[in-house]
Design a protein around this motif. Structure first.
Motif, mmCIF file in Angstrom:
data_model
loop_
_atom_site.group_PDB
_atom_site.id
_atom_site.type_symbol
_atom_site.label_atom_id
_atom_site.label_comp_id
_atom_site.label_asym_id
_atom_site.label_seq_id
_atom_site.Cartn_x
_atom_site.Cartn_y
_atom_site.Cartn_z
ATOM 1 N N UNK A 1 0.849 -1.460 -0.373
ATOM 2 C CA UNK A 1 -0.023 -0.073 -0.430
ATOM 3 C C UNK A 1 1.457 1.233 0.373
ATOM 4 N N UNK A 2 1.892 1.241 0.924
ATOM 5 C CA UNK A 2 3.063 2.333 0.954
ATOM 6 C C UNK A 2 3.510 2.679 -0.799
ATOM 7 N N UNK B 1 -4.029 -2.891 -4.697
ATOM 8 C CA UNK B 1 -4.693 -5.279 -3.570
ATOM 9 C C UNK B 1 -4.346 -5.841 -4.548
ATOM 10 N N UNK B 2 -4.799 -5.643 -5.554
ATOM 11 C CA UNK B 2 -5.219 -5.944 -6.986
ATOM 12 C C UNK B 2 -3.715 -6.855 -7.344
ATOM 13 N N UNK B 3 -2.596 -6.960 -7.136
ATOM 14 C CA UNK B 3 -1.229 -7.484 -7.366
ATOM 15 C C UNK B 3 -1.122 -8.690 -6.246
ATOM 16 N N UNK C 1 -5.114 -0.369 5.350
ATOM 17 C CA UNK C 1 -5.430 -0.288 6.350
ATOM 18 C C UNK C 1 -6.657 -1.437 6.395
ATOM 19 N N UNK C 2 -7.526 -0.804 5.164
ATOM 20 C CA UNK C 2 -8.981 -1.747 5.445
ATOM 21 C C UNK C 2 -8.466 -3.454 5.096
ATOM 22 N N UNK C 3 -7.713 -3.136 4.117
ATOM 23 C CA UNK C 3 -6.644 -4.757 4.087
ATOM 24 C C UNK C 3 -6.431 -5.735 5.209
ATOM 25 N N UNK D 1 -12.422 -8.373 1.071
ATOM 26 C CA UNK D 1 -13.747 -7.667 1.694
ATOM 27 C C UNK D 1 -13.452 -6.249 1.510
ATOM 28 N N UNK D 2 -11.906 -5.553 1.090
ATOM 29 C CA UNK D 2 -11.378 -3.998 1.184
ATOM 30 C C UNK D 2 -11.694 -4.563 -0.345
ATOM 31 N N UNK D 3 -11.068 -5.423 -1.652
ATOM 32 C CA UNK D 3 -12.317 -5.212 -3.098
ATOM 33 C C UNK D 3 -12.962 -4.997 -2.720
ATOM 34 N N UNK D 4 -14.084 -5.968 -2.367
ATOM 35 C CA UNK D 4 -15.628 -5.633 -2.485
ATOM 36 C C UNK D 4 -16.086 -3.739 -2.012
#
Length: 440
Positions: free
Chosen positions: A34-35, A227-229, A356-358, A365-368
């Motif tokens: 994420x960073x 978060x795709x990869x 943070x959500x991941x 769920x974060x992707x949702x």
């Protein structure tokens, strides 16, 4: 076209290779991924307005070449450090920041350069063909990145991107710049020019709407792309080669979307076409959310990506053309910069939120949540008068004197739909290269 196509192909190599390098060789965690995304998205938010103003006051070719050479030098340090066994995640993040900043400088000039090279009546057709060609280049770059990663390693595969920047710089230097592209003389104030550009967008209803649509779409896609990869490589256990092939196949959708956009806009109207594409985009996330490891799901994800990028490309080329044809030539760079700034400002926040959500909820769920956020741009566009736009705007904006922001005459109401006001002040644009919807 040759130089930019090479650059897009090279950037697609990096787009595929960089996350693989971070996850598989540098053991990046969810928060570190994420960073890394945050680092790449920060420069457009900070520098876009200045880059756009510079593009309007100086020769665009020099700005494009400078961006290419800086990017080539920065990316070249990664394979060099890997060969010495000194590559670190911090260096990868630093190079990502430098490369992103140089790309802002380059793209602000490159996108606003196109309307000076073709007649404005041909802008939509030109954007369609450019978008289709860039999508083919992006597909080839993804496949090339996967092949080079398998044959060599991720770090050395980045040399292909270095070469693409050098090709781009060489081709750009050979363009015969139109006289209108030369900068006007006299004392000029950068911050005043930036403010004028922002007002130019804010006072135009269509551009203000499209900017909000782009910003909300960009936020949702940035959350998903962060978060795709990680999701495909770890949760779904994809190999780096399968990851690259999936991206490559999916990018073919951008070719279909870009190439078909003018004919779809003529048949159904630009407004209804864009509304339909925005409505289909959230649905393309369903196979990704339901997927599990296995070849069948990999095929399904590739097909969903085809649909997502077809919609994004059709919307992108159409709204880009609308912006360009209604914007005066001396405001093209700032028009691009205002859109880039607002849409890019949302991406670093989305990257941090994804991390943070991941970490808290989990990747799936974060992707949702990201998929649900794609309903916001649909709602914004559906509530605007643009949804009923049946024809492209008049491609002959009224020229303005230096320092003025005169309002062009009103546009007649398009047949079959309500009147959409002619831009009173226009400013916006995005160079959505295939794959990121970077929108958008």
């Amino acid at each position: 076209m040759t130089g930019q196509t090479a650059s897009v192909a090279g950037s697609s190599v990096s787009l595929m290779v960089a996350p693989v390098l971070a996850v598989t060789q540098l053991d990046a965690t969810t928060s570190e991924v994420a960073w890394l995304t945050f680092a790449g998205q920060l420069p457009p938010a900070l520098l876009a307005l200045h880059a756009g103003a510079l593009a309007d006051r100086s020769p665009k070719q020099k700005q494009m070449i400078a961006g290419d050479l800086v990017s080539a030098g920065a990316v070249a340090t990664l394979p060099a450090a890997a060969a010495l066994g000194e590559l670190t995640l911090m260096q990868l993040m630093t190079v990502t920041v430098v490369q992103s900043a140089a790309k802002v400088l380059h793209d602000a000039a490159a996108i606003s350069f196109l309307p000076s090279l073709v007649d404005r009546a041909l802008v939509q057709r030109s954007n369609s063909r450019v978008g289709a060609l860039f999508a083919v280049a992006a597909t080839a770059g993804s496949h090339l990145g996967a092949a080079l990663t398998a044959l060599l390693d991720p770090a050395r595969a980045l040399l292909a991107d270095v070469g693409s920047y050098l090709i781009s710089a060489s081709c750009t230097a050979r363009i015969q710049s139109p006289p209108a592209d030369e900068a006007a003389g006299g004392k000029r104030h950068l911050h005043r020019e930036i403010s004028a550009g922002l007002r130019y967008v804010h006072r135009d209803t269509r551009l203000a709407t499209l900017t909000l649509v782009n910003a909300s779409t960009s936020f949702a896609l940035a959350l998903l792309n962060t978060l795709w990869a990680l999701y495909l490589l770890r949760t779904l256990a994809m190999s780096p080669t399968a990851f690259g092939v999936t991206l490559g196949i999916g990018t073919l959708g951008a070719v279909v979307g870009a190439w078909s956009a003018p004919s779809l806009a003529r048949r159904f109207g630009p407004g209804p076409m864009m509304l339909t594409a925005l409505a289909l985009t959230p649905l393309t996330q369903i196979p990704v959310l339901l997927a599990s490891p296995g070849l069948a799901w990999q095929v399904g994800i590739g097909a969903a990506l085809v649909g997502q990028l077809a919609c994004a490309s059709a919307v992108g080329t159409t709204q880009r053309s609308i912006r360009q044809v209604v914007t005066n030539s001396d405001m093209q760079g700032r028009m691009q910069a205002a859109s880039t700034w607002l849409t890019s400002s949302s991406r670093p926040l989305a990257a941090l939120l994804a991390g943070a959500l991941g970490t808290w909820l989990g990747v799936r769920p974060t992707l949702g949540i990201g998929a649900c956020l794609l309903l916001i741009p649909l709602a914004v566009f559906a509530r605007s008068s643009l949804r009923a736009l049946r024809e492209m705007p008049d491609p002959t904006p009224r020229p303005t004197r230096k320092g003025e922001l005169a309002a062009p005459p009103p546009t007649p109401a398009p047949q079959g739909g309500p009147s959409v006001p002619r831009p009173v002040h226009t400013d916006e644009e995005s160079h959505e290269r295939a794959g990121k919807g970077d929108a958008p």
